[in-house]
Design a protein around this motif. Structure first.
Motif, short mmCIF file in Angstrom:
data_model
loop_
_atom_site.label_atom_id
_atom_site.label_comp_id
_atom_site.label_asym_id
_atom_site.label_seq_id
_atom_site.Cartn_x
_atom_site.Cartn_y
_atom_site.Cartn_z
N LYS A 39 41.68 44.23 45.87
CA LYS A 39 41.26 43.02 45.16
C LYS A 39 41.12 41.87 46.16
CE LYS A 39 43.41 39.86 41.79
NZ LYS A 39 43.03 40.02 40.41
N ASN A 99 33.29 28.35 31.04
CA ASN A 99 34.41 29.28 31.03
C ASN A 99 35.14 29.21 29.69
OD1 ASN A 99 37.71 29.41 32.16
ND2 ASN A 99 36.34 31.15 32.29
N ALA A 109 35.53 36.51 26.61
CA ALA A 109 34.64 37.38 27.40
C ALA A 109 34.74 38.82 26.90
CB ALA A 109 35.00 37.30 28.88
N TYR A 157 45.60 47.43 44.05
CA TYR A 157 45.67 45.97 44.09
C TYR A 157 45.27 45.44 45.46
CZ TYR A 157 47.00 41.78 41.77
OH TYR A 157 46.95 40.57 41.14
N PRO A 161 34.71 42.10 32.11
CA PRO A 161 34.78 40.64 32.13
C PRO A 161 34.88 40.16 33.58
CG PRO A 161 36.92 41.54 31.56
CD PRO A 161 36.00 42.72 31.74
N SER A 198 44.94 36.12 42.02
CA SER A 198 45.03 36.57 40.63
C SER A 198 44.75 35.39 39.70
CB SER A 198 46.44 37.09 40.38
OG SER A 198 46.62 37.29 39.00
N LYS A 199 44.10 35.69 38.57
CA LYS A 199 43.85 34.61 37.60
C LYS A 199 44.91 34.59 36.52
CE LYS A 199 39.31 35.09 38.99
NZ LYS A 199 38.96 36.40 39.51
N ASP A 246 31.88 34.82 32.74
CA ASP A 246 32.45 33.83 31.84
C ASP A 246 32.39 32.43 32.47
OD1 ASP A 246 33.82 32.89 29.61
OD2 ASP A 246 35.75 33.10 30.61
N TYR A 263 35.24 36.59 36.05
CA TYR A 263 35.35 35.15 36.23
C TYR A 263 35.65 34.88 37.71
CZ TYR A 263 36.95 30.36 35.83
OH TYR A 263 37.11 29.02 36.00
N GLU A 309 34.34 36.11 40.47
CA GLU A 309 34.54 37.39 41.17
C GLU A 309 33.43 37.64 42.19
OE1 GLU A 309 37.17 39.14 40.95
OE2 GLU A 309 38.02 39.03 38.94
N ARG A 328 55.77 40.81 40.27
CA ARG A 328 54.77 41.09 39.22
C ARG A 328 55.01 42.47 38.59
NH1 ARG A 328 49.52 39.25 38.82
NH2 ARG A 328 49.42 40.98 37.37
N ASP A 361 38.65 45.93 34.78
CA ASP A 361 38.63 44.65 35.48
C ASP A 361 37.52 44.64 36.52
OD1 ASP A 361 40.84 43.92 34.06
OD2 ASP A 361 42.15 43.66 35.80
N CYS A 362 37.15 43.44 36.93
CA CYS A 362 36.07 43.28 37.90
C CYS A 362 36.59 43.12 39.33
CB CYS A 362 35.26 42.05 37.51
SG CYS A 362 33.72 41.86 38.38
N ASP A 363 37.93 43.29 39.51
CA ASP A 363 38.49 42.90 40.80
C ASP A 363 38.72 44.08 41.76
OD1 ASP A 363 40.58 44.13 39.55
OD2 ASP A 363 41.89 42.37 39.46
N1 LIG Z 1 35.80 36.21 31.34
C1 LIG Z 1 36.89 35.89 31.93
N2 LIG Z 1 37.38 36.82 32.64
C2 LIG Z 1 38.47 36.50 33.26
C3 LIG Z 1 39.08 35.24 33.18
N3 LIG Z 1 40.14 35.30 33.92
C4 LIG Z 1 40.14 36.55 34.43
N4 LIG Z 1 39.11 37.26 34.04
C5 LIG Z 1 38.71 38.62 34.36
O1 LIG Z 1 39.59 39.46 33.73
C6 LIG Z 1 39.94 40.52 34.57
C7 LIG Z 1 41.42 40.48 34.78
O2 LIG Z 1 41.76 39.34 35.56
P1 LIG Z 1 42.75 39.50 36.77
O3 LIG Z 1 42.83 38.21 37.54
O4 LIG Z 1 42.40 40.70 37.53
O5 LIG Z 1 44.10 39.66 35.96
P2 LIG Z 1 45.06 40.89 35.86
O6 LIG Z 1 44.40 42.17 36.24
O7 LIG Z 1 45.80 40.84 34.58
O8 LIG Z 1 46.04 40.42 36.92
P3 LIG Z 1 46.07 40.87 38.39
O9 LIG Z 1 47.17 41.86 38.35
O10 LIG Z 1 46.39 39.64 39.12
O11 LIG Z 1 44.79 41.48 38.81
C8 LIG Z 1 39.12 40.33 35.85
O12 LIG Z 1 37.97 41.13 35.75
C9 LIG Z 1 38.79 38.87 35.83
O13 LIG Z 1 37.56 38.56 36.46
C10 LIG Z 1 38.48 34.25 32.39
O14 LIG Z 1 38.90 33.11 32.25
N5 LIG Z 1 37.37 34.65 31.79
#
Ligand SMILES: Nc1nc2c(ncn2[C@@H]2O[C@H](COP(=O)(O)OP(=O)(O)OP(=O)(O)O)[C@@H](O)[C@H]2O)c(=O)[nH]1
Ligand SMILES: [Mg+2]
Length: 254
Positions: A225, A73, A79, A222, A4, A229-230, A39, A6, A8, A143, A101-103
Motif C-alpha cells: 500500500k 468526497n 462510495a 499492507y 471504492p 491509511s484513511k 469519491d 479516495y 489513491e 492496528r 480496497d483500492c490500496d
Molecule cells: N470512496 C471513499 N473511499 C474511501 C474513503 N476513504 C477510504 N476509502 C477507500 O476505501 C478503501 C479502504 O480504505 P483504507 O484507507 O485502505 O482503509 P482500511 O483498509 O480499512 O485501512 P488500512 O488498513 O489502513 O488500509 C480504499 O480503497 C480507500 O481508497 C472515502 O472517504 N471515500
C-alpha cells in the motif's frame, strides 16, 4: 467488482493492471466489470484510472472498467453504496458481486478463491484475517490488536455463523442474494463511515438468517500500500460501538 477509491493516485494504476493481468490469467473466460468509484478525490486518482482503463481495454477485450465519480468526497459508505447499487443494477442473478480496497493490500488472485466459494454454494464469502493460513504483512501491531479486539467483541455481541472478520472489505456476494436484500431494504447502506462493511453483514444476516456465510484466509499485503491509511481509529471505534449498541437494541431503520 466494486472498488471504492479516495486519493489513491499512487495505487490505482497498479491495482487495475494487476486485476487485468491476474484475472486474464486465472479466469481467462470470465466477463468481469470493475466499477471504480472515485469519491471526489483531491488528487489525480480519476485521471490515472482513466488512462489505465483506456490502455487496458484496448489490449484486453474482456477487461471492462466503469469509472463512477462523486463530485465531492462523501465517505466510504456512500462510495460503497454507489458501487453496489450500480453492480446490482447491471448484474444478472447468476453473477457474483465482489468488493475490494483500492490500496493494493488486497491481491486479485484471492478473487478466484472468493468466487469459487459462491460456486460451491455459499452466499457471502469474506477474505478473513482470522482463519488458519491468513497472513498480514506490514501492518503495525497496534492496528492488528485493534482489529483483533473488534473481531472478538463482534463475534460475542453480533454472532454470524461463519464470520470472524466483520470489517474486511474483500468479499464476494451471490448477486441474487445481494440484489434481494438491497431491493427489500431501502436503508441497506445507512452507515456513513468505515463501519459500513460491518453493517452490510449484519443486515444481510438479519434479512435472511439462512444465508450461508464463509471465510477464506487472506494474505494482506499492507506493505504494497502506498500512502497513509484513511482509517481514523478513534472515530471508527466510536462509530462501531454506537452501531453495535443500536443493532443490539433492535434499531435497524436508520
Ligand atoms: N470512496 C471513499 N473511499 C474511501 C474513503 N476513504 C477510504 N476509502 C477507500 O476505501 C478503501 C479502504 O480504505 P483504507 O484507507 O485502505 O482503509 P482500511 O483498509 O480499512 O485501512 P488500512 O488498513 O489502513 O488500509 C480504499 O480503497 C480507500 O481508497 C472515502 O472517504 N471515500
Ligand atoms: Mg486498506
Amino acid at each position: 467488482m466494486v472498488v471504492p477509491a479516495y486519493n489513491e493516485e499512487a495505487n490505482v494504476g497498479r491495482l487495475l493492471e494487476d486485476l487485468a493481468d491476474g484475472l486474464g490469467q486465472l479466469m481467462p473466460n470470465s466477463r468481469v466489470t470493475i466499477a471504480l468509484v472515485d469519491d471526489g478525490s483531491a488528487d489525480s486518482t480519476f485521471e490515472v484510472a482513466e488512462q489505465t482503463r483506456l490502455r487496458l481495454e484496448a489490449n484486453q477485450p474482456l477487461f471492462r472498467c466503469v469509472l463512477l465519480r462523486h463530485e465531492k468526497n462523501r465517505g466510504l459508505a456512500e462510495a460503497i453504496k454507489t458501487g453496489l447499487l450500480y453492480a446490482c443494477d447491471i448484474a444478472d442473478d447468476r453473477d457474483i458481486i465482489t468488493t475490494m480496497d483500492c490500496d493494493n493490500s488486497h491481491t486479485p488472485g484471492l478473487l478466484v478463491h472468493l468466487t469459487r466459494k459462491i460456486f460451491e454454494g455459499y452466499d457471502v464469502a469474506v477474505a478473513s484475517r482470522y482463519r488458519n493460513g491468513s497472513r498480514i504483512i506490514g501492518l503495525t501491531l497496534f492496528r492488528q490488536l485493534l482489529s483483533w479486539g473488534a473481531s472478538i467483541l463482534l463475534r460475542s455481541l453480533m454472532p454470524i455463523p461463519g464470520i470472524r472478520d466483520y470489517t474486511c472489505g474483500f468479499r464476494a456476494y451471490r448477486a441474487s442474494c445481494l440484489k434481494r436484500v438491497v431491493r427489500e431494504n431501502p436503508t441497506f447502506v445507512s452507515e456513513s463511515g468505515f463501519s459500513v462493511m460491518l453493517d452490510i453483514l449484519l443486515k444481510m444476516y438479519r434479512h435472511d438468517p439462512h444465508l450461508a456465510f464463509v471465510e477464506i484466509p487472506i494474505l494482506l499485503r499492507y506493505d504494497w500500500k502506498k500512502g497513509a491509511s484513511k482509517l481514523r481509529v478513534g472515530p471508527t471505534i466510536r462509530q462501531t460501538l454506537r452501531l453495535v449498541a443500536r443493532r443490539r437494541l433492535g434499531q435497524w431503520d436508520d
